[in-house]
Write a protein that holds these residues in place. Sequence first.
Motif, PDB file in Angstrom:
ATOM      1  N   LEU A  45      33.512  42.325   5.085  1.00  0.00           N
ATOM      2  CA  LEU A  45      33.621  41.689   3.649  1.00  0.00           C
ATOM      3  C   LEU A  45      33.559  42.761   2.553  1.00  0.00           C
ATOM      4  N   ARG A  67      33.138  44.915  -0.419  1.00  0.00           N
ATOM      5  CA  ARG A  67      32.509  45.023  -1.777  1.00  0.00           C
ATOM      6  C   ARG A  67      32.646  45.944  -2.697  1.00  0.00           C
ATOM      7  N   ARG A 114      33.314  43.835  -8.969  1.00  0.00           N
ATOM      8  CA  ARG A 114      33.898  42.874  -7.860  1.00  0.00           C
ATOM      9  C   ARG A 114      33.734  41.292  -8.461  1.00  0.00           C
ATOM     10  N   ILE A 117      36.556  38.888  -9.707  1.00  0.00           N
ATOM     11  CA  ILE A 117      36.820  37.618  -8.736  1.00  0.00           C
ATOM     12  C   ILE A 117      36.618  36.266  -9.779  1.00  0.00           C
ATOM     13  N   ASN A 128      40.955  41.151   0.409  1.00  0.00           N
ATOM     14  CA  ASN A 128      39.553  40.923   0.973  1.00  0.00           C
ATOM     15  C   ASN A 128      38.825  41.094  -0.324  1.00  0.00           C
ATOM     16  N   TYR A 129      39.112  42.297  -0.843  1.00  0.00           N
ATOM     17  CA  TYR A 129      37.920  42.603  -1.878  1.00  0.00           C
ATOM     18  C   TYR A 129      38.109  41.503  -3.097  1.00  0.00           C
ATOM     19  N   ASN A 168      39.022  38.488  -2.835  1.00  0.00           N
ATOM     20  CA  ASN A 168      38.816  37.199  -2.525  1.00  0.00           C
ATOM     21  C   ASN A 168      40.079  36.460  -2.459  1.00  0.00           C
TER      22      ASN A 168
END
Length: 207
Positions: free
Chosen positions: A79, A81, A150, A154, A188-189, A191
């Motif tokens: 994951l 971050r 982050r 998101i 990924n970062y 989401n």
Amino acid sequence: MLKDRAIPEENLTALFDFLAKFLEMPYKNFKSHVSEQLIKCTCEKDDGPIHWVGEISYKCWFVVKGMVIIYMNGKDGKLIRGFFKAGEIAILPNSFKNSVASGSGLIGVPDTELLEISTFQMQQIYELFPKSLDLESKIISSVVGKSELRDRLIKLSAQDRVNEFHSLFPETKGKNRTVKLLDKDKANYLNLGETYFSRFCADDREE
């Protein structure tokens, strides 16, 4: 990872210019002594992490060129971050300062160039140049906002996430990007699924 004791003068200038933004060191031999402790590292495509999750971090790195990924282990894989970009120091503060296992790991994007120093060498620097402890504290304080960035991103719509990401990290955008961060790592970062992510950046195809 390739390592070399020979460090170009422009790399050292970039490091000390960065440090001076936080605190000027009132010591005649500070720069020369620190320079002698550094190792130049270049990350290659098939390298593993420069620091693994769960290990104690005994090193930190000034990012001369490229980018370092901050990641954690999830049930379905890594994951992402956060990132340390060129001109920043990649450090896991709690682990580095307190010799505890880290909950995060670090990965150098291919072709990333770093200046590496260890906790042992830093202890010597603290003893010789006491104000370097104040400098370190200021640098560590600047790292805290990585996860908060982050969290803010998101909360945006998918398109706004991608646009804001490329605004913050323009070096990762487009076919001529200078930092070849993979689409799957960006997704990924942010989401987002990789296929879903690709809809919002048609001009950002990987070569």
